[in-house]
Write a protein that holds these residues in place. Structure first.
Motif, PDB file in Angstrom:
ATOM      1  N   TYR A   1      32.194  -1.095  26.125  1.00  0.00           N
ATOM      2  CA  TYR A   1      32.606  -1.309  24.736  1.00  0.00           C
ATOM      3  C   TYR A   1      32.708  -2.803  24.440  1.00  0.00           C
ATOM      4  CZ  TYR A   1      35.066  -0.575  20.340  1.00  0.00           C
ATOM      5  OH  TYR A   1      35.410  -0.556  19.012  1.00  0.00           O
ATOM      6  N   LEU A   2      33.254  -3.559  25.384  1.00  0.00           N
ATOM      7  CA  LEU A   2      33.357  -5.004  25.195  1.00  0.00           C
ATOM      8  C   LEU A   2      31.983  -5.666  25.149  1.00  0.00           C
ATOM      9  CD1 LEU A   2      36.363  -5.905  27.517  1.00  0.00           C
ATOM     10  CD2 LEU A   2      36.297  -6.007  25.012  1.00  0.00           C
ATOM     11  N   SER A   3      31.047  -5.152  25.936  1.00  0.00           N
ATOM     12  CA  SER A   3      29.707  -5.736  25.975  1.00  0.00           C
ATOM     13  C   SER A   3      28.863  -5.359  24.762  1.00  0.00           C
ATOM     14  CB  SER A   3      28.959  -5.283  27.229  1.00  0.00           C
ATOM     15  OG  SER A   3      29.596  -5.740  28.389  1.00  0.00           O
ATOM     16  N   PHE A   4      28.961  -4.112  24.278  1.00  0.00           N
ATOM     17  CA  PHE A   4      28.036  -3.625  23.256  1.00  0.00           C
ATOM     18  C   PHE A   4      28.685  -3.324  21.911  1.00  0.00           C
ATOM     19  CE2 PHE A   4      26.350  -2.119  27.418  1.00  0.00           C
ATOM     20  CZ  PHE A   4      25.300  -3.032  27.505  1.00  0.00           C
ATOM     21  N   GLY A   5      30.008  -3.349  21.862  1.00  0.00           N
ATOM     22  CA  GLY A   5      30.696  -3.149  20.588  1.00  0.00           C
ATOM     23  C   GLY A   5      30.783  -1.699  20.166  1.00  0.00           C
ATOM     24  N   PRO A   6      31.299  -1.463  18.968  1.00  0.00           N
ATOM     25  CA  PRO A   6      31.524  -0.094  18.489  1.00  0.00           C
ATOM     26  C   PRO A   6      30.221   0.700  18.312  1.00  0.00           C
ATOM     27  CG  PRO A   6      32.090  -1.685  16.779  1.00  0.00           C
ATOM     28  CD  PRO A   6      31.788  -2.458  18.028  1.00  0.00           C
ATOM     29  N   GLU A   7      29.083  -0.004  18.148  1.00  0.00           N
ATOM     30  CA  GLU A   7      27.801   0.710  18.030  1.00  0.00           C
ATOM     31  C   GLU A   7      27.512   1.518  19.291  1.00  0.00           C
ATOM     32  OE1 GLU A   7      27.698  -2.856  17.863  1.00  0.00           O
ATOM     33  OE2 GLU A   7      28.171  -2.812  15.741  1.00  0.00           O
ATOM     34  N   TRP A   8      28.034   1.044  20.412  1.00  0.00           N
ATOM     35  CA  TRP A   8      27.821   1.727  21.682  1.00  0.00           C
ATOM     36  C   TRP A   8      28.438   3.134  21.640  1.00  0.00           C
ATOM     37  CZ3 TRP A   8      31.378   3.145  25.627  1.00  0.00           C
ATOM     38  CH2 TRP A   8      30.775   3.602  26.809  1.00  0.00           C
ATOM     39  N   MET A   9      29.639   3.243  21.113  1.00  0.00           N
ATOM     40  CA  MET A   9      30.298   4.544  21.021  1.00  0.00           C
ATOM     41  C   MET A   9      29.518   5.477  20.090  1.00  0.00           C
ATOM     42  SD  MET A   9      32.942   4.675  22.996  1.00  0.00           S
ATOM     43  CE  MET A   9      33.904   6.024  22.373  1.00  0.00           C
ATOM     44  N   THR A  10      29.031   4.945  18.967  1.00  0.00           N
ATOM     45  CA  THR A  10      28.261   5.756  18.027  1.00  0.00           C
ATOM     46  C   THR A  10      26.998   6.290  18.707  1.00  0.00           C
ATOM     47  OG1 THR A  10      29.071   4.374  16.213  1.00  0.00           O
ATOM     48  CG2 THR A  10      27.147   5.748  15.760  1.00  0.00           C
ATOM     49  N   ARG A  11      26.318   5.422  19.404  1.00  0.00           N
ATOM     50  CA  ARG A  11      25.091   5.841  20.104  1.00  0.00           C
ATOM     51  C   ARG A  11      25.407   6.833  21.229  1.00  0.00           C
ATOM     52  NH1 ARG A  11      20.657   1.914  22.973  1.00  0.00           N
ATOM     53  NH2 ARG A  11      19.376   3.608  23.808  1.00  0.00           N
ATOM     54  N   LEU A  12      26.514   6.608  21.899  1.00  0.00           N
ATOM     55  CA  LEU A  12      26.930   7.505  22.978  1.00  0.00           C
ATOM     56  C   LEU A  12      27.145   8.921  22.436  1.00  0.00           C
ATOM     57  CD1 LEU A  12      27.632   7.242  26.009  1.00  0.00           C
ATOM     58  CD2 LEU A  12      30.002   6.987  25.331  1.00  0.00           C
ATOM     59  N   TYR A  13      27.857   9.027  21.336  1.00  0.00           N
ATOM     60  CA  TYR A  13      28.102  10.337  20.720  1.00  0.00           C
ATOM     61  C   TYR A  13      26.782  10.991  20.282  1.00  0.00           C
ATOM     62  CZ  TYR A  13      33.159   9.699  20.531  1.00  0.00           C
ATOM     63  OH  TYR A  13      34.474   9.530  20.859  1.00  0.00           O
ATOM     64  N   ALA A  14      25.853  10.178  19.757  1.00  0.00           N
ATOM     65  CA  ALA A  14      24.592  10.711  19.236  1.00  0.00           C
ATOM     66  C   ALA A  14      23.653  11.186  20.360  1.00  0.00           C
ATOM     67  CB  ALA A  14      23.888   9.646  18.399  1.00  0.00           C
ATOM     68  N   GLU A  15      23.654  10.511  21.484  1.00  0.00           N
ATOM     69  CA  GLU A  15      22.645  10.788  22.513  1.00  0.00           C
ATOM     70  C   GLU A  15      23.105  11.691  23.649  1.00  0.00           C
ATOM     71  OE1 GLU A  15      20.308   7.569  23.913  1.00  0.00           O
ATOM     72  OE2 GLU A  15      20.314   6.566  21.965  1.00  0.00           O
ATOM     73  N   LEU A  16      24.381  11.782  23.890  1.00  0.00           N
ATOM     74  CA  LEU A  16      24.829  12.537  25.052  1.00  0.00           C
ATOM     75  C   LEU A  16      25.399  13.895  24.667  1.00  0.00           C
ATOM     76  CD1 LEU A  16      26.544   9.721  27.137  1.00  0.00           C
ATOM     77  CD2 LEU A  16      24.221  10.581  27.316  1.00  0.00           C
ATOM     78  N   ASP A  17      25.108  14.877  25.499  1.00  0.00           N
ATOM     79  CA  ASP A  17      25.646  16.220  25.331  1.00  0.00           C
ATOM     80  C   ASP A  17      26.462  16.519  26.586  1.00  0.00           C
ATOM     81  OD1 ASP A  17      26.241  18.866  24.973  1.00  0.00           O
ATOM     82  OD2 ASP A  17      24.165  19.561  24.972  1.00  0.00           O
ATOM     83  N   PRO A  18      27.773  16.548  26.508  1.00  0.00           N
ATOM     84  CA  PRO A  18      28.605  16.726  27.697  1.00  0.00           C
ATOM     85  C   PRO A  18      28.408  18.073  28.396  1.00  0.00           C
ATOM     86  CG  PRO A  18      29.955  16.852  25.726  1.00  0.00           C
ATOM     87  CD  PRO A  18      28.583  16.433  25.290  1.00  0.00           C
ATOM     88  N   LEU A  19      27.847  19.044  27.701  1.00  0.00           N
ATOM     89  CA  LEU A  19      27.636  20.360  28.310  1.00  0.00           C
ATOM     90  C   LEU A  19      26.233  20.492  28.922  1.00  0.00           C
ATOM     91  CD1 LEU A  19      29.398  22.574  25.632  1.00  0.00           C
ATOM     92  CD2 LEU A  19      30.335  21.646  27.756  1.00  0.00           C
TER      93      LEU A  19
END
Length: 103
Positions: free
Chosen positions: A75-93
């Motif tokens: 998060y410190l390296s990539f900022g809040p955009e990282w969290m948005t992309r994480l939610y968009a690309e990953l499926d925890p199941l």
């Protein structure tokens, strides 16, 4: 065998020279084969080391990255955009691993 037969027919004194040259060539080919095997092993070793380095980068200490690296460093390296992309690309199941590449 054909060369030995020809040597015997032409001049039997050449038979020793033909056998010696045959032996010398076979030894040379064996030496060349050993050199090729060493070179191939070294080439594969370079690729194997690269794969192992990538594996250690993705799986620190041979375990899951989330067990050793805190998300806050990303998060410190990539900022809040990282969290948005994480939610968009990953499926925890999803039962497979995913690798995110950030440009």
């Amino acid at each position: 065998a054909a060369l030995e037969k020809l040597a015997v027919q032409t001049d039997p004194s050449f038979l020793g020279a033909v056998k010696a040259q045959t032996h010398k060539q076979l030894k040379g080919l064996e030496h060349l084969e050993k050199k090729l095997l060493r070179a191939e092993k070294k080439k594969h070793e370079v690729h194997l080391n690269a794969v192992e380095a990538l594996q250690l980068e993705l799986f620190p200490h041979r375990g899951l990255q989330e067990r050793t690296v805190n998300f806050s460093s990303f998060y410190l390296s990539f900022g809040p955009e990282w969290m948005t992309r994480l939610y968009a690309e990953l499926d925890p199941l999803h039962p497979y691993f995913s690798v995110m590449v950030w440009d």
